[in-house]
Scaffold this active site. Structure first.
Site, PDB file in Angstrom:
ATOM      1  N   GLY A 228      26.360  50.273   9.048  1.00 58.19           N
ATOM      2  CA  GLY A 228      27.460  51.185   9.330  1.00 58.19           C
ATOM      3  C   GLY A 228      27.162  52.630   8.967  1.00 58.19           C
ATOM      4  O   GLY A 228      28.019  53.338   8.461  1.00 58.19           O
TER       5      GLY A 228
ATOM      6  N   SER B  67      26.351  55.200  10.953  1.00 57.95           N
ATOM      7  CA  SER B  67      26.511  56.226  11.983  1.00 57.95           C
ATOM      8  C   SER B  67      27.967  56.659  12.111  1.00 57.95           C
ATOM      9  O   SER B  67      28.733  56.114  12.915  1.00 57.95           O
ATOM     10  CB  SER B  67      25.989  55.706  13.323  1.00 57.95           C
ATOM     11  OG  SER B  67      25.898  56.745  14.264  1.00 57.95           O
TER      12      SER B  67
ATOM     13  N   SER C 270      29.668  50.667  15.188  1.00 57.73           N
ATOM     14  CA  SER C 270      28.795  50.568  14.021  1.00 57.73           C
ATOM     15  C   SER C 270      29.606  50.547  12.733  1.00 57.73           C
ATOM     16  O   SER C 270      29.393  49.705  11.859  1.00 57.73           O
ATOM     17  CB  SER C 270      27.808  51.740  14.015  1.00 57.73           C
ATOM     18  OG  SER C 270      27.068  51.778  12.823  1.00 57.73           O
TER      19      SER C 270
ATOM     20  N   GLU D 252      19.586  64.370  20.710  1.00 59.23           N
ATOM     21  CA  GLU D 252      19.742  62.916  20.665  1.00 59.23           C
ATOM     22  C   GLU D 252      19.062  62.214  21.838  1.00 59.23           C
ATOM     23  O   GLU D 252      19.321  61.051  22.112  1.00 59.23           O
ATOM     24  CB  GLU D 252      21.225  62.566  20.629  1.00 59.23           C
ATOM     25  CG  GLU D 252      21.964  63.143  19.432  1.00 59.23           C
ATOM     26  CD  GLU D 252      21.808  62.320  18.163  1.00 59.23           C
ATOM     27  OE1 GLU D 252      21.905  61.080  18.237  1.00 59.23           O
ATOM     28  OE2 GLU D 252      21.582  62.923  17.090  1.00 59.23           O
TER      29      GLU D 252
ATOM     30  N   ARG E 240      26.687  65.684  18.404  1.00 57.86           N
ATOM     31  CA  ARG E 240      25.292  65.495  17.990  1.00 57.86           C
ATOM     32  C   ARG E 240      24.284  66.253  18.854  1.00 57.86           C
ATOM     33  O   ARG E 240      23.147  66.450  18.433  1.00 57.86           O
ATOM     34  CB  ARG E 240      24.955  64.003  17.994  1.00 57.86           C
ATOM     35  CG  ARG E 240      25.892  63.182  17.114  1.00 57.86           C
ATOM     36  CD  ARG E 240      25.445  61.748  17.052  1.00 57.86           C
ATOM     37  NE  ARG E 240      26.405  60.905  16.352  1.00 57.86           N
ATOM     38  CZ  ARG E 240      26.206  59.625  16.073  1.00 57.86           C
ATOM     39  NH1 ARG E 240      25.074  59.046  16.447  1.00 57.86           N
ATOM     40  NH2 ARG E 240      27.120  58.932  15.437  1.00 57.86           N
TER      41      ARG E 240
ATOM     42  N   HIS F  42      27.981  59.868  22.351  1.00 57.40           N
ATOM     43  CA  HIS F  42      26.966  60.310  23.309  1.00 57.40           C
ATOM     44  C   HIS F  42      27.567  60.268  24.708  1.00 57.40           C
ATOM     45  O   HIS F  42      28.512  59.504  24.978  1.00 57.40           O
ATOM     46  CB  HIS F  42      25.736  59.395  23.293  1.00 57.40           C
ATOM     47  CG  HIS F  42      24.886  59.521  22.072  1.00 57.40           C
ATOM     48  ND1 HIS F  42      24.303  58.422  21.471  1.00 57.40           N
ATOM     49  CD2 HIS F  42      24.514  60.593  21.344  1.00 57.40           C
ATOM     50  CE1 HIS F  42      23.605  58.829  20.418  1.00 57.40           C
ATOM     51  NE2 HIS F  42      23.718  60.126  20.331  1.00 57.40           N
TER      52      HIS F  42
ATOM     53  N   ASP G  29      26.279  58.824  27.183  1.00 56.49           N
ATOM     54  CA  ASP G  29      26.085  57.506  27.790  1.00 56.49           C
ATOM     55  C   ASP G  29      27.106  56.474  27.317  1.00 56.49           C
ATOM     56  O   ASP G  29      27.035  55.303  27.696  1.00 56.49           O
ATOM     57  CB  ASP G  29      24.651  57.001  27.603  1.00 56.49           C
ATOM     58  CG  ASP G  29      24.286  56.635  26.171  1.00 56.49           C
ATOM     59  OD1 ASP G  29      25.143  56.749  25.277  1.00 56.49           O
ATOM     60  OD2 ASP G  29      23.122  56.247  25.941  1.00 56.49           O
TER      61      ASP G  29
ATOM     62  N   CYS H 271      21.899  52.006  25.683  1.00 56.06           N
ATOM     63  CA  CYS H 271      21.292  52.449  24.422  1.00 56.06           C
ATOM     64  C   CYS H 271      19.921  51.835  24.228  1.00 56.06           C
ATOM     65  O   CYS H 271      19.031  52.444  23.634  1.00 56.06           O
ATOM     66  CB  CYS H 271      22.190  52.064  23.235  1.00 56.06           C
ATOM     67  SG  CYS H 271      23.662  53.086  23.053  1.00 56.06           S
TER      68      CYS H 271
END
Length: 451
Positions: A21, A23, A29, A175, A215, A251, A253, A372
């Site tokens: 965890g 992130s 996460s 990233e 990010r 992100h 994505d 990912c």
């Protein structure tokens, strides 16, 4: 048919896959922190996806896992002694730092680098810039092994140029491909590369999120485009919706996926949806390509459902007939609004003609779906022949890797196990064997692992 194909390099899950965890901003996460993980199952799930897609004729390869734990990191921040002593002291004094040294995150190779294929670059080579991932401690140290791995695989400098990561400062937070999409009329033709950022370091007029960090910076995206020698008229820089980032869209994505002429996106993906689509169409017209946007309204699929199911963290793959296959995690079929949306768009005269789902729960619980797990690299026939062949997926390689996983991987890993010095030896033995299995001796630098 074009001889240029898009290869997907999936991350091979490492033997120390765990749920820490770490992130902040990645809701999945954080929600599974300290839960039991199953490294064996995680690796086998990833390999099953790779093998299934390769068997369907898609160009599939892998990137090997990185060595863990990073004892060098722990020693540089004051934990001294043998490996057992370092682990014991870190577990007692700073368990979060211990978890960071064992991070499983390199499995998500969409963050390994940003890739521009040869039809887009000034020198006609494939360019890869290693991501610095400097927003998170547990990812910021990946860049050295990532560069080492990419240079081992894309070793022929006549065809490939692997750039070191950008300076590791907040201004150049990068990233990788998770915030980059290429659109084109064909993988072997010139295309338009879209870079998505969440903030700017120097332009204070650009709004950023308030709850979770952005990010990717505009400055990083601009630097990558320069390094790759991209034509500015075929580059688009787009601002992500700050409110979406604050709801767990860490992100691009996680909220949009594109390939060829198709862009599947949520209505809250971009800060200015209309301007983004208009600019993209205009730039694609210059390379004689069109745009087929598929908009997902918030009324049909909420941001919460998009993040929980990872609908957009999917893959769009080219079939020989020109139609697309959408590869989604199994969670998409278990989320009612998402499943209803997919029923409407797949095979209904839209460019997405087929849906494939995979059980990737071990990865999903750690915050990463199909997109990912893979780094897209478009390669001509000559370029494909120049990469290291040992990482190309086949039935034979799949069989050898399954046997390797079953020999070396535990089927249960808890946070307490990260203080177990025996796990250090197990992980190293597994990766030393993998170096030979893939034909990449010397891939890893074990100097920091010495007692």
């Amino acid at each position: 048919m074009s001889m240029t194909r898009e290869f997907n390099f999936d991350g091979l899950v490492g033997p120390t896959h765990n749920y820490a965890g770490l992130s902040f901003g990645n809701v999945a996460s954080s929600g599974n922190v300290r839960a039991p993980a199953n490294p064996r199952q995680a690796a086998l799930q990833g390999l099953a996806k790779m093998q299934a897609l390769a068997a369907r004729g898609f160009a599939q390869a892998l990137l090997p896992p990185q060595p863990r734990p990073n004892l060098g990191l722990l020693r540089r921040i004051g934990f001294t002694g043998s490996a057992a002593q370092v682990l014991a002291r870190a577990a007692a004094e700073a368990p979060v730092l211990l978890a960071a040294a064992w991070s499983a995150s390199p499995m998500w190779t969409a963050n390994a680098a940003t890739v521009s294929p040869s039809p887009d670059t000034a020198d006609g080579r494939v360019h890869l810039t290693v991501a610095n991932l400097n927003n998170k401690l547990h990812r910021a140290y990946e860049q050295s092994q990532t560069a080492r791995t990419l240079r081992a695989i894309f070793h022929d400098t006549r065809h490939f140029c692997v750039h070191d990561a950008l300076p590791s400062t907040p201004a150049f937070g990068d990233e990788g491909a998770a915030n980059h999409t290429r659109f084109c009329a064909g993988h072997g033709k010139p295309g338009v590369e879209m870079f998505v950022h969440g903030r700017s370091e120097f332009d204070t007029r650009i709004p950023g999120p308030r709850r979770y960090p952005a990010r990717q910076t505009l400055e990083a995206s601009q630097a990558v485009a320069r390094l790759h020698g991209l034509d500015p008229t075929r580059v688009l820089h787009v601002l992500q919706d700050a409110a979406a980032i604050d709801q767990g869209v860490f992100h691009n994505d996680v909220i949009a996926v594109g390939s060829g002429s198709v862009l599947l996106y949520h209505e809250h993906a971009f800060a200015d949806e209309a301007a983004t689509l208009s600019s993209l169409r205009e730039k694609l017209a210059r390379v004689h390509a069109g745009l087929e946007p598929i908009r997902v309204d918030a009324g049909a699929v909420s941001l919460r459902d998009a993040v929980e199911s990872y609908l957009f963290n999917s893959q769009l793959l080219d079939r020989p007939d020109g139609n697309l296959v959408l590869v989604v995690p199994q969670e998409c079929l278990e989320n009612r609004p998402v499943a209803r949306f997919l029923e409407r768009i797949v095979g209904a005269g839209a460019p997405i003609a087929e849906l494939l789902s995979f059980d990737l729960r071990q990865s999903m619980r750690n915050g990463g779906g199909p997109a990912c797990l893979r780094l897209r690299v478009a390669l001509s026939a000559g370029e494909a022949a120049a990469i290291h062949p040992g990482v190309i997926m086949s039935d034979a390689l799949h069989g050898r890797l399954v046997q390797w996983v079953e020999r070396h991987y535990r089927d249960r890993l808890l946070p307490a196990d990260l203080a177990d010095p025996q796990l250090v030896g197990e992980a190293r033995a597994a990766l030393e064997e993998l170096e030979n299995l893939l034909g990449l001796p010397g891939l890893y630098d074990w100097s920091d692992a010495q007692d």
